[in-house]
Design an enzyme around this catalytic site. Structure first.
Site, PDB file in Angstrom:
ATOM      1  N   ASP A  65       0.913  -1.209   0.089  1.00 41.01           N
ATOM      2  CA  ASP A  65      -0.036  -0.012   0.053  1.00 41.01           C
ATOM      3  C   ASP A  65       0.893   1.310  -0.141  1.00 41.01           C
ATOM      4  O   ASP A  65       1.529   1.770   0.936  1.00 41.01           O
ATOM      5  CB  ASP A  65      -0.864  -0.058   1.294  1.00 41.01           C
ATOM      6  CG  ASP A  65      -1.866  -1.198   1.331  1.00 41.01           C
ATOM      7  OD1 ASP A  65      -3.043  -0.869   0.429  1.00 41.01           O
ATOM      8  OD2 ASP A  65      -2.012  -1.831   1.945  1.00 41.01           O
ATOM      9  N   ARG A  73       3.966   2.759   2.988  1.00 44.00           N
ATOM     10  CA  ARG A  73       4.776   1.937   3.670  1.00 44.00           C
ATOM     11  C   ARG A  73       6.351   2.119   3.306  1.00 44.00           C
ATOM     12  O   ARG A  73       6.982   1.682   4.381  1.00 44.00           O
ATOM     13  CB  ARG A  73       4.403   0.422   2.944  1.00 44.00           C
ATOM     14  CG  ARG A  73       3.116   0.122   3.170  1.00 44.00           C
ATOM     15  CD  ARG A  73       2.246   0.199   4.406  1.00 44.00           C
ATOM     16  NE  ARG A  73       0.767  -0.290   4.486  1.00 44.00           N
ATOM     17  CZ  ARG A  73      -0.026   0.180   5.260  1.00 44.00           C
ATOM     18  NH1 ARG A  73       0.376   1.094   6.181  1.00 44.00           N
ATOM     19  NH2 ARG A  73      -1.302  -0.134   5.173  1.00 44.00           N
ATOM     20  N   LYS A 169      -9.243   0.219  -5.532  1.00 49.92           N
ATOM     21  CA  LYS A 169     -10.074  -0.120  -4.446  1.00 49.92           C
ATOM     22  C   LYS A 169     -10.933   1.129  -3.837  1.00 49.92           C
ATOM     23  O   LYS A 169     -10.806   2.509  -4.315  1.00 49.92           O
ATOM     24  CB  LYS A 169      -9.079  -0.443  -3.106  1.00 49.92           C
ATOM     25  CG  LYS A 169      -7.703   0.634  -2.845  1.00 49.92           C
ATOM     26  CD  LYS A 169      -6.798   0.219  -1.775  1.00 49.92           C
ATOM     27  CE  LYS A 169      -5.842   1.355  -1.495  1.00 49.92           C
ATOM     28  NZ  LYS A 169      -4.847   0.874  -0.352  1.00 49.92           N
ATOM     29  N   HIS A 170     -12.027   0.983  -3.050  1.00 50.30           N
ATOM     30  CA  HIS A 170     -12.381  -0.248  -2.638  1.00 50.30           C
ATOM     31  C   HIS A 170     -13.500  -0.415  -3.345  1.00 50.30           C
ATOM     32  O   HIS A 170     -14.765  -0.022  -2.635  1.00 50.30           O
ATOM     33  CB  HIS A 170     -12.569  -0.274  -0.871  1.00 50.30           C
ATOM     34  CG  HIS A 170     -11.260   0.315  -0.238  1.00 50.30           C
ATOM     35  ND1 HIS A 170     -10.797   1.505  -0.187  1.00 50.30           N
ATOM     36  CD2 HIS A 170     -10.261  -0.543   0.215  1.00 50.30           C
ATOM     37  CE1 HIS A 170      -9.873   1.394   0.460  1.00 50.30           C
ATOM     38  NE2 HIS A 170      -9.228   0.484   0.890  1.00 50.30           N
ATOM     39  N   HIS A 182     -11.686  -1.060   9.652  1.00 51.24           N
ATOM     40  CA  HIS A 182     -10.705  -1.878  10.359  1.00 51.24           C
ATOM     41  C   HIS A 182     -11.146  -2.106  11.740  1.00 51.24           C
ATOM     42  O   HIS A 182     -10.601  -2.852  12.079  1.00 51.24           O
ATOM     43  CB  HIS A 182      -9.465  -0.772  10.353  1.00 51.24           C
ATOM     44  CG  HIS A 182      -8.707  -0.574   9.048  1.00 51.24           C
ATOM     45  ND1 HIS A 182      -9.122   0.658   8.172  1.00 51.24           N
ATOM     46  CD2 HIS A 182      -7.718  -1.119   8.416  1.00 51.24           C
ATOM     47  CE1 HIS A 182      -8.306   0.415   7.216  1.00 51.24           C
ATOM     48  NE2 HIS A 182      -7.376  -0.760   7.451  1.00 51.24           N
ATOM     49  N   ASP A 252     -10.303  -7.270   0.378  1.00 48.67           N
ATOM     50  CA  ASP A 252      -9.556  -6.458   1.563  1.00 48.67           C
ATOM     51  C   ASP A 252      -9.202  -7.368   2.661  1.00 48.67           C
ATOM     52  O   ASP A 252      -9.443  -8.471   2.789  1.00 48.67           O
ATOM     53  CB  ASP A 252     -10.503  -5.194   1.982  1.00 48.67           C
ATOM     54  CG  ASP A 252      -9.693  -3.917   2.627  1.00 48.67           C
ATOM     55  OD1 ASP A 252      -8.420  -4.239   2.728  1.00 48.67           O
ATOM     56  OD2 ASP A 252     -10.141  -2.639   2.824  1.00 48.67           O
TER      57      ASP A 252
END
Length: 339
Positions: A65, A73, A169-170, A182, A252
């Site tokens: 990501d 990241r 996404k998403h 999340h 996901d």
């Protein structure tokens, strides 16, 4: 020999012996890296090589990501900072924003390809609505779905030009969600007409992309019981139907709290609903064993979509002058994102 219909993480910056043995047995289709896996460029390059060696497939896709902004990241001190998606439309006109989005994605691809990462979970095609949770926020390009579509395509094209495949996404849209998937399962009560006129627009415009990632969101107009990732009605009716997406469909992360139940059951349910590949990124061996068991093997139409997706990688990236491109990108943002 068939591969597992899953994308898995690993625990740290190097593979453990147990991870190597498990990956050799489970043969996941691909892998995903998180911040815990990222050190210096040489280390990341060694890790991506080790992951591919573990499954004896030089073309095993490795995802990350790398959106920019809050979700990046690979970052300083070894990699440059990138703006969030929402920073681009504020610059000048749409054409200028489009060109800079493409340039930024091409720079990202240059960074990623150099360390063996060949799939980026970008662009975010969600269109935020009034009252939506901030989990998307400036990760979205705009509140106008047509602008999202234009800039999303620019990002995808920039990645592909650099030899990195995009993941939209998403799908079919996280923009209206009033909760963070999340943590909990968001429920969207909008009508199918409302969804089609707004949320589906960017995904429909980019339905030709090689890969897409589902939303852990329950759309009452499509399925009152199950979130999109686990809903055959939503995947058939919206993702494959109204949107017309024909690429590889990746769940996901099924470890997110929007879903419930044992990981093996989640993985099996996602596959039964129509996800081609199940993603689990936590990197814990027990969880990965459950996911691999529930996901099963990659066969039939899913295997064909996986082969077609990987075939979209250009054999040779387009010509690219990295220093000149970085200087041009930095100048457009007044040096705010320079390393």
């Amino acid at each position: 020999m068939t591969v597992g219909a899953c994308i898995l993480g690993c625990s740290g910056t190097v593979l453990t012996g147990d991870e190597r043995a498990f990956f050799a047995e489970a043969r996941p289709w691909g892998f995903i890296l998180f911040a815990r896996n990222i050190g210096a460029p040489d280390q990341v390059r060694a890790l991506t090589g080790a992951l591919r060696d573990a499954v004896a497939r030089a073309d095993a896709p490795i995802l990350v990501d790398q959106e920019g902004g809050r979700v990046q990241r690979l970052g300083p001190p070894h990699w440059r900072r990138y703006p969030a998606a929402g920073d681009f439309p504020r610059l000048r006109d749409l054409a200028a924003a489009r060109d800079l989005v493409r340039l930024g994605a091409r720079l990202m691809a240059h960074d990623l390809a150099a360390v063996g990462v060949d799939v980026n979970c970008l662009p975010v095609l969600d269109t935020p609505g009034a009252g939506a949770h901030g989990v998307i926020g400036d990760r979205a390009y705009a509140e106008d779905p047509d602008v999202v579509a234009v800039l999303g395509r620019a990002a995808a094209e920039g990645l592909i030009a650099g030899g990195v495949l995009p993941v939209v996404k998403h799908i079919p849209g996280h923009g209206r969600a009033r909760a963070d998937s999340h943590e909990v399962l968001p429920v969207v009560e909008a009508s199918l007409d409302e969804l089609s006129a707004r949320d589906f627009v960017p995904f429909r415009a980019l339905s030709d992309m090689p890969m897409g990632m589902t939303a852990h969101v329950r759309f009452a107009a499509l399925d009152r019981r199950r979130p999109a990732t686990l809903s055959r009605r939503t995947i058939r009716g919206a993702v494959r139907g109204a949107i017309g997406f024909e690429g590889l469909l990746i769940s996901d992360d099924i470890g997110m709290k929007a879903l419930s139940g044992p990981l093996e059951e989640r993985a099996r349910a996602a596959r039964a609903a129509g996800c081609d590949v199940v993603l689990h990124g936590a990197g814990d061996l027990a969880g990965m064993r459950e996911v691999a068991a529930g996901a099963g093997r990659l066969r039939g139409a899913s295997a064909r979509r996986a082969r077609a997706a990987l075939a979209r990688r250009p054999r040779v990236p387009e010509p690219f002058d990295a220093p000149e491109s970085r200087a041009r990108f930095d100048a457009a943002f007044g040096g705010r994102f320079a390393a």
